[in-house]
Scaffold this active site. Structure first.
Site, mmCIF file in Angstrom:
data_model
loop_
_atom_site.group_PDB
_atom_site.id
_atom_site.type_symbol
_atom_site.label_atom_id
_atom_site.label_comp_id
_atom_site.label_asym_id
_atom_site.label_seq_id
_atom_site.Cartn_x
_atom_site.Cartn_y
_atom_site.Cartn_z
ATOM 1 C CD GLU A 138 36.919 39.715 38.976
ATOM 2 O OE1 GLU A 138 37.569 38.732 38.571
ATOM 3 O OE2 GLU A 138 36.892 40.050 40.160
ATOM 4 C CD GLU A 164 33.329 38.836 42.359
ATOM 5 O OE1 GLU A 164 34.410 38.313 42.701
ATOM 6 O OE2 GLU A 164 32.879 38.747 41.213
HETATM 7 C C1 GLA Z 1 36.602 36.936 40.906
HETATM 8 C C2 GLA Z 1 35.434 36.484 40.060
HETATM 9 C C3 GLA Z 1 34.527 35.547 40.782
HETATM 10 C C4 GLA Z 1 35.297 34.547 41.599
HETATM 11 C C5 GLA Z 1 36.200 35.285 42.549
HETATM 12 C C6 GLA Z 1 36.979 34.373 43.460
HETATM 13 O O1 GLA Z 1 36.370 38.052 41.638
HETATM 14 O O2 GLA Z 1 34.690 37.550 39.547
HETATM 15 O O3 GLA Z 1 33.742 34.884 39.798
HETATM 16 O O4 GLA Z 1 36.062 33.755 40.749
HETATM 17 O O5 GLA Z 1 37.126 36.015 41.801
HETATM 18 O O6 GLA Z 1 37.745 35.068 44.389
#
Ligand code: GLA
Length: 659
Positions: free
Chosen positions: A142, A298
């Site tokens: 991210e 995710e």
């Molecule tokens: C992001 C991060 C993860 C986690 C999620 C929690 O997507 O990439 O590591 O922290 O948020 O929602």
């Protein structure tokens, strides 16, 4: 179909790993994302690597038939790094140095960070490139999630170099930034700074270029990692996890560099309409890499921990959102994370395997979803759409700058409003920059295209010329790519085609603001009545006809929506931001007149409908049962259907016979 999640085995004693693999098999997991936050474990000191534990878990996963999306682990630098090199830390616009103790505490332009990240990635790829478990490489994590921009001295030096590369001479920079204004003329690149907090508004051209630079600096980090992976001879696909329409990073510039687009999405279970924003996000991902399936990298199995109140997902909601992803082009559903943490900031964040164990609703849903995905046949990538919704990051950045006629514009919200109207009408849509309009598209909707590149304007003109229908405005075609007005007024590129001139923006006070002033402009037109917000522009017909007029306020009787024939197509302009009803009626009208075919002609608006080749995906996000006329084979039950009743959160994949 990929199925799995982020797996953080370093948080657990090794005896738990065996249970993890057994449970993963039970749930149908076939891939896990490994090592995302493992830097300090892999490299306990500069030059010292400990891969034994990672070898063991990768082997164990492989024995269990579970593949690995191996992260490069560069997202959270280890403590020894800032101890020895404090200059790697990022700095905010206000001059605050961001401390370690969380994550993402690195300045993307820092040569030291880049050198050490490169060493880590080199070591990782040399060790694992031929491991049969490794199916994908996952760059960092991210990018720009927490640090939207870094204003440190690293950024200052890199920004100067970036500007010199872009403009060549300081005279060219002065011209591009309009520095004659407010005595900002530079005589050397060494005088230029990032737009750090200043007594008055920073130069808007400088702000825009700094957003471009920030995007490029992060992309350089990603490309550096990609280059290391490829030059080591690793052949697995490479991805990094996007975050929907994220303001800091122009994913349309990133996607061509990746083999697979992947996305992290966390719709709010408290918001009954969040499935609409989710649909927008899925369509954006599908559109970033046409004809290539994307991955949901995710999502949460249940409640989050980072919203003010973290509601659980309703029974079936997580599976319904997963089906929506598949319908809108995803070939994998993954979660953050596999096993819920026992300590740390995210211990309350749900996981595939909850803290309370396997006797939970979450676990039952996870196992059921794994089984469902496993039963699906291979699907074609998302079908090309007949409608393009123009969404452009550079334009977003320029609109975000202060000192405009309307300073409370939320560009993304306006784009999503149009997307929601298309979704309610069950019309499949591509979300693209203006240059990508054309091909299968019959209708292009380009609201608020304030910054219009010449190439974008030419593409839209060519589209109409060839027979397409364009709907644009308000506050569109105002500046060039530098954020300068063009000589002669506004609408200098599209005005002739649109058959109008634009004299004044007529800013309105936002409807929910607590201050005096005109807040809305009623619109009456051939396509229905509506309410306009934020602008009631003064436009004049110069070849176009008025399709709707303002029926209240200072523009009473003036054109509100116009249409002009141009080439083989037509060009529409809106002099205001239409409300939901206005968007719905205009979408209906334009779809009919342009012959755009909805995925389903007639279904309740709370049913999400999308198409992949012959397969239509239906998900009922409403509170009541929904009856849908759809004929074909239900891919999950194998039963022929003509009409289906879907309970709330029920979904279906229906294969239709080719006409
Ligand atoms: C992001 C991060 C993860 C986690 C999620 C929690 O997507 O990439 O590591 O922290 O948020 O929602």
């Amino acid at each position: 179909m990929y199925y799995g999640g982020d797996y953080n085995p370093e948080q657990w004693p090794e005896e738990v790993w065996h249970d993890d693999v057994a449970r993963m098999r039970e749930a149908g997991v076939n891939i896990v994302t490994l090592a995302v936050f493992s830097w300090s474990r892999i490299q306990p000191a500069e030059g010292v690597f400990d891969f034994d534990w990672l070898d063991r878990i990768i082997d164990l996963l492989h024995e269990g038939g579970i593949g690995v999306d191996l992260a490069t682990a560069t997202a959270s630098p280890p403590p020894w790094m800032h101890e020895r090199y404090p200059e790697i830390l990022p700095v905010t616009r206000d001059g605050v140095t961001l401390s370690p103790g969380g994550r993402q505490h690195y300045a993307p332009s820092s040569p030291v960070y880049r050198r050490l990240a490169a060493e880590l990635v080199t070591a990782m790829v040399e060790r694992y490139k031929d491991h049969p478990a490794v199916q994908m490489w996952h760059l960092n994590n991210e990018y720009a999630c927490h640090v939207h921009a870094d204003y440190s001295d690293n950024a200052r030096d890199a920004f100067r170099a970036w500007l010199e590369d872009r403009y060549g001479t300081v005279e060219a920079l002065n011209a591009a930034w309009g520095t004659s204004f407010w005595s900002q003329r530079y005589s050397s690149f060494d005088q230029v700074l990032p737009p750090r907090i200043a007594p008055a508004s920073s130069n808007p051209c400088q702000m825009l270029d700094f957003r471009r630079f920030t995007n490029d600096a992060l992309l350089q980090c990603a490309l550096m990692e990609k280059e290391i992976i490829r030059s080591a001879g690793a052949t697995q696909p490479i991805t990094t996890n996007f975050m929907g329409a994220w303001p800091a990073v122009d994913y349309s510039a990133w996607a061509p560099h990746l083999d697979v687009v992947s996305d992290d999405a966390y719709p709010d279970p408290n918001d009954p309409q969040s499935f609409r924003a989710a649909a927008f996000q899925r369509d954006l991902m599908r559109s970033l890499k046409p004809r290539t399936p994307w991955l949901l990298m995710e999502q949460s199995s249940n409640a989050l921990n980072w919203r003010p109140s973290n509601a659980p997902k309703a029974p079936g909601q997580m599976e319904a959102l997963s089906a929506q992803c598949v319908g809108r082009g995803a070939d994998g559903i993954l979660f953050f994370q596999w096993r819920q943490s026992k300590a740390g900031s995210e211990k309350f964040h749900s996981a595939m395997l909850p803290h309370a164990g396997t006797g939970t609703r979450t676990w039952r849903e996870i196992v059921r979803l794994g089984g469902m995905l496993d039963s699906l046949p291979t699907l074609e990538p998302g079908s090309p759409a007949q409608v393009a919704l123009v969404f452009d990051w550079e334009n977003w950045w320029a609109l975000d700058n202060p000192d405009h006629p309307q300073n409370r514009l939320d560009y993304l919200a306006v784009i999503m409003r149009w997307h929601a109207a298309l979704q309610r009408a069950h019309i499949q849509v591509d979300i693209v920059p203006p240059e990508k309009v054309g091909g299968e598209h019959r209708l292009a909707i380009a609201p608020l295209l304030y910054l219009m590149r010449d190439e974008g304007a030419a593409a839209l003109e060519g589209f109409v010329e060839a027979g397409g229908t364009l709907l644009t405005g308000p506050f569109s075609d105002i500046v060039d790519s530098r954020d300068h007005f063009l000589d002669g007024g506004f609408l200098q590129r599209l005005g002739t085609m649109l058959g109008i001139t634009l004299e004044d923006f007529g800013a309105l006070v936002p409807r929910d603001a607590d201050e005096p002033g005109e807040r809305e402009a009623r619109v009456e037109g051939a396509f229905g009545d509506a309410v306009g917000e934020l602008f009631a522009e003064e436009i004049w017909l110069d070849g176009a006809e008025a399709v709707a007029t303002f029926s209240s306020g200072r523009r009473l009787g003036n054109p509100a929506v116009t249409r002009a024939q141009a080439g083989k197509g037509s060009a529409w302009y809106m002099a205001t931001v239409l409300d939901d009803d206005g968007c719905d009626s205009l979408v209906r009208h334009l779809a009919e007149t342009t012959g755009v075919e909805p995925v389903l002609p007639d279904a309740p608006s709370t049913v999400d409908a999308s198409r992949r080749g012959d397969v239509v995906t239906l998900v009922n996000f409403g509170e009541d049962d929904a009856v849908v006329a759809v004929s074909g084979t239900n891919l999950i039950t194998g039963v022929e259907v003509e009409r289906m009743t879907l309970a709330p959160y029920e979904f279906a994949f229906v294969e239709q016979a080719r006409p």
